[in-house]
Design an enzyme around this catalytic site. Sequence first.
Site, PDB file in Angstrom:
ATOM      1  N   ALA A  42      29.564  81.944  26.990  1.00 18.23           N
ATOM      2  CA  ALA A  42      28.914  81.853  25.681  1.00 18.23           C
ATOM      3  C   ALA A  42      29.377  82.947  24.742  1.00 18.23           C
ATOM      4  O   ALA A  42      29.883  83.983  25.157  1.00 18.23           O
ATOM      5  CB  ALA A  42      27.407  81.942  25.870  1.00 18.23           C
ATOM      6  N   ASP A 152      46.447  76.713  20.594  1.00 18.37           N
ATOM      7  CA  ASP A 152      45.205  75.930  20.575  1.00 18.37           C
ATOM      8  C   ASP A 152      44.655  75.887  19.148  1.00 18.37           C
ATOM      9  O   ASP A 152      43.464  76.112  18.922  1.00 18.37           O
ATOM     10  CB  ASP A 152      44.198  76.518  21.560  1.00 18.37           C
ATOM     11  CG  ASP A 152      43.138  75.502  21.964  1.00 18.37           C
ATOM     12  OD1 ASP A 152      43.298  74.307  21.657  1.00 18.37           O
ATOM     13  OD2 ASP A 152      42.139  75.906  22.598  1.00 18.37           O
TER      14      ASP A 152
HETATM   15 MG    MG Z   1      37.769  77.553  20.925  1.00 21.84          MG
END
Ligand code: MG
Length: 530
Positions: A42, A152
């Site tokens: 998280a 990414d």
């Molecule tokens: Mg991410």
Amino acid sequence: MMLTSARAGSLKDPEIAELFYKDDPEKLFVDLREIGHGSFGAVYFARDMRSSEVVAIKKMSYSGKQSNEKWQDIIKEVKFLQNLRHPNTIEYKGCYLREHTAWLVMEYCLGSASDLLEVHRKPLQEVEIAVITHGALQGLAYLHSHNMIHRDVKAGNVLLTEPGQVKLADFGSASIVAPANSFVGTPYWMAPEVILAMDEGQYDGKVDVWSLGITCIELAERKPPLFNMNAMSALYHIAQNESPILQSNHWSDYFRNFVDSCLQKIPQDRPTSDVLLKHVFVQRDRPQTVIMDLIQRTKDAVRELDNLQYRKMKKILFQETRNGPTAETQEEDEDLDGCVGRTGTINSVESSHSVPSMSISASSQSSSVNSLADPSDDNSEIAMMQEGDHTVTSNSSVIHLLPSNDDLYDDPYPGESEPQLPTSSSTSAAAQRRAHYRNREHFATIRTASLVTRQIQEHEQDSALRDQMSGYKRMRRQHQKQLMALENKLKAEMDEHQLRLDKELESQRNNFAAECEKVCKKQQGLLEKE
Ligand code: MG
Ligand code: ADP
């Protein structure tokens, strides 16, 4: 390329040790609230006690299964972050270790470009897309000029700050060396050459340019192309078929051309990030306040949505107090879900937040422990939650019918401890959630409470796709190995043949020489006789 020597958490190597501060992060950072959930665990909002500065903390656990791999992932990301110094890449503030968890401290951002789409439930305007793309592109040009590849790039990894800056984030997949060759990224945003890259296949920063093109489409159409396909089919499609284009024709030619350039299938035909920075689409004059206005609009919408949800919860609480948790409550909750804008026609697991990137190889299992547990809680509660019913679906309608422990799945801010923990009555759990909504006033965000909640739930579902992906990767590796073995075998056979030929040639030569000698001698004999 795994460093097999370093065990999880080992600081014997001074080069590793110096990546981490020695202080106890629990003592330095307060007010932790969960704001995002990814593959590793998280992300929290927090405040630095010393300076009162607001920060974001990404907690990454390296305990449990594959702890060494998780540790390597952490070291890789920290090393990467440490090197970054650019206005369009996230600012890194250091990393701390505590209880088999790394706390990566970064500057705090309001949320991602994907959150904007999530809140408004409609595409962004062209000028907004241009500013966001421009910021991301500057970050990419910086990375590429230092031989780094992000790998990414997607709206979910482009963050916005309060003063309206655009920041590339999430360097969990990044590569320090270009060219690179591993199969890394998030399927729908992946460049063809990454998908096709085998051992000998190499790619460079241009893969980020492709993903940026896909991100443009994502911002313009809310989802990347092929998003209705399953990830495996999408991969195949990207590699085999023609590049996607912007669907609607209301966009300017500049924008279309920019996207077309990014999405050139052959990397050699695709411009570099540096060249793209000169493109009219990102260079065109635009008002200074575009992002600030967008952020303000989004904040207002988030407040509105959260208030709506809060009022609904109050109503539920009221009804529960009178009737107890019944089927009626479930209806209410579904209604509540609809109120945050989720119309029935939209597929319920369509959020792009739920697509895991494949870079994070190890850290998927125990991360939910990390995220759901209050840092100050003891482990007994964690264990209970893990054993709890995992059938909670992403549309939170069933929550009320589950035992109280599961209510924590719906808790937007598990990081906050309330005076009373949920008891056996679901009413008090609802009251607790209501209190959480009230607490949201404390910090600026462009993420709705329900989005944060949903992401935590979706994390569970991610694991399935992640398994599928790692299966695919394993298959590719196997295939590559077989190819290599075959190649080696053929090479060995060829060498053998060559050797045999050489030998034969040699012996023929010797024979020939001997024959010559014989003939010579014979001739000499004849001559002498004469
Ligand atoms: Mg991410
Ligand atoms: P993952 O590898 O799981 O995608 P990320 O680093 O992208 O991990 O973080 C997950 C989410 O957490 C992001 O999409 C974003 O919403 C939130 N987040 C990450 N870093 C920050 C930050 N510095 N400030 C605010 N939110 C952040």
